[in-house]
Design a protein around this motif. Sequence first.
Motif, PDB file in Angstrom:
ATOM      1  N   PRO A 281     -24.628  33.501  -9.254  1.00  0.00           N
ATOM      2  CA  PRO A 281     -25.951  33.997  -9.675  1.00  0.00           C
ATOM      3  C   PRO A 281     -26.117  34.124 -11.187  1.00  0.00           C
ATOM      4  N   ASP A 282     -25.013  34.388 -11.925  1.00  0.00           N
ATOM      5  CA  ASP A 282     -25.122  34.639 -13.365  1.00  0.00           C
ATOM      6  C   ASP A 282     -24.675  33.448 -14.205  1.00  0.00           C
ATOM      7  N   ALA A 283     -24.554  32.297 -13.598  1.00  0.00           N
ATOM      8  CA  ALA A 283     -23.990  31.143 -14.301  1.00  0.00           C
ATOM      9  C   ALA A 283     -24.958  30.561 -15.311  1.00  0.00           C
ATOM     10  N   VAL A 284     -24.375  29.951 -16.353  1.00  0.00           N
ATOM     11  CA  VAL A 284     -25.101  29.081 -17.269  1.00  0.00           C
ATOM     12  C   VAL A 284     -24.838  27.647 -16.805  1.00  0.00           C
ATOM     13  N   ILE A 285     -25.886  26.906 -16.490  1.00  0.00           N
ATOM     14  CA  ILE A 285     -25.742  25.596 -15.852  1.00  0.00           C
ATOM     15  C   ILE A 285     -26.310  24.514 -16.759  1.00  0.00           C
ATOM     16  N   THR A 286     -25.525  23.476 -16.970  1.00  0.00           N
ATOM     17  CA  THR A 286     -25.977  22.312 -17.732  1.00  0.00           C
ATOM     18  C   THR A 286     -25.861  21.081 -16.854  1.00  0.00           C
ATOM     19  N   TYR A 302     -22.952  18.747 -12.975  1.00  0.00           N
ATOM     20  CA  TYR A 302     -23.397  20.085 -13.334  1.00  0.00           C
ATOM     21  C   TYR A 302     -22.200  20.838 -13.901  1.00  0.00           C
ATOM     22  N   ASP A 303     -22.259  21.183 -15.191  1.00  0.00           N
ATOM     23  CA  ASP A 303     -21.247  22.041 -15.793  1.00  0.00           C
ATOM     24  C   ASP A 303     -21.702  23.478 -15.595  1.00  0.00           C
ATOM     25  N   ILE A 304     -20.902  24.254 -14.874  1.00  0.00           N
ATOM     26  CA  ILE A 304     -21.287  25.600 -14.467  1.00  0.00           C
ATOM     27  C   ILE A 304     -20.356  26.601 -15.150  1.00  0.00           C
ATOM     28  N   GLU A 305     -20.902  27.370 -16.108  1.00  0.00           N
ATOM     29  CA  GLU A 305     -20.142  28.456 -16.722  1.00  0.00           C
ATOM     30  C   GLU A 305     -20.434  29.705 -15.916  1.00  0.00           C
ATOM     31  N   THR A 306     -19.429  30.182 -15.198  1.00  0.00           N
ATOM     32  CA  THR A 306     -19.687  31.167 -14.158  1.00  0.00           C
ATOM     33  C   THR A 306     -20.089  32.530 -14.687  1.00  0.00           C
ATOM     34  N   GLY A 307     -19.729  32.865 -15.920  1.00  0.00           N
ATOM     35  CA  GLY A 307     -19.948  34.236 -16.411  1.00  0.00           C
ATOM     36  C   GLY A 307     -18.821  35.127 -15.925  1.00  0.00           C
ATOM     37  N   TYR A 308     -18.971  36.411 -16.141  1.00  0.00           N
ATOM     38  CA  TYR A 308     -17.863  37.320 -15.843  1.00  0.00           C
ATOM     39  C   TYR A 308     -17.917  37.903 -14.450  1.00  0.00           C
TER      40      TYR A 308
END
Length: 310
Positions: A281-286, A302-308
């Motif tokens: 839910p809190d990911a930064v998606i490119t 899709y590069d998914i930075e999941t967050g903490y």
Amino acid sequence: MSEEVEQWCVKVPLSEGESKRRELISSGLADRNFRPRAENGFLLIPVLSEIDGAVREIFKETQAREELARHEQVGGIVILQDDDVEGAKKILAARPSVHTALFATSPVEGEFRTKTFKVLAGVDTTETIYTEYGKRMIVDMTAAYFSARLSNERQRLLSLMREGENILDMFCGVGPFPVMLGAKAGFVVANDINPSAVYLLQKNLGLNRLKNVVPMVGDAKNLPYELGDLKFDRIIMNLPFDAYEFLEAASKLAKPNAIIHLYSLVEKDGEHMEDIRRAFPDAVITEKFIRSYSPTSWHAVYDIETGYEV
């Protein structure tokens, strides 16, 4: 006088030009009918087909060029788009590095994502050695799906990695991602549901002297239970038609602030954004375009930075 024509090529910095040229020749991908040329600090090396990262540029032919049947090359094997025995023989005659010409007699199918082939010309085999950025891999076209088209994508991930990352490849095939990333990783867990693919992966780990890659055979949806408390800094999900169905499993295996790389064949921008948001839910998606797949679809990552919070 040499004719000028538009041709596929790979563009690399001049400092890397000679090693890349030799690699493309060794893997049978270089088009020797055209002369490489330098331009603005880069070397443009002509290649035989639209491989990953290739661009169109103008080149002078070094010799008369015979039109060859449409094909893709993997190591010493070419796969023709048509059932063309005479065309296959011409390719083998023109390419000393090619030992076998195949034609696919089925689409990618079944749980193990394999094809069937018939030999059109050359040695009666579906196995070859494929070279990518100095790494060698044994590939059997009937035993496990393989494509060379993500070679630049593997280099991109290698450049993004920190030393010592723990990596999970959920659908590893014969191991191109583990082989390319293994030396920089802390350790890699490489899973595939196809036992033949994992058998070839094990051979390829030995071929490249990698001892920090753990092969596994199984359904990726079961990995959270099989791996227990083990978590990963980076997760690779390269199963183009179905990878998004495994996002929930990936969410259970990701460390806080992990990176997920989801590869998919899509027909519209943002096609899997909702799927990703449900799992992260809190990911930064490119979302990035890799290559065209058909007139109406393309290969995306899709590069998914999941967050903490995962």
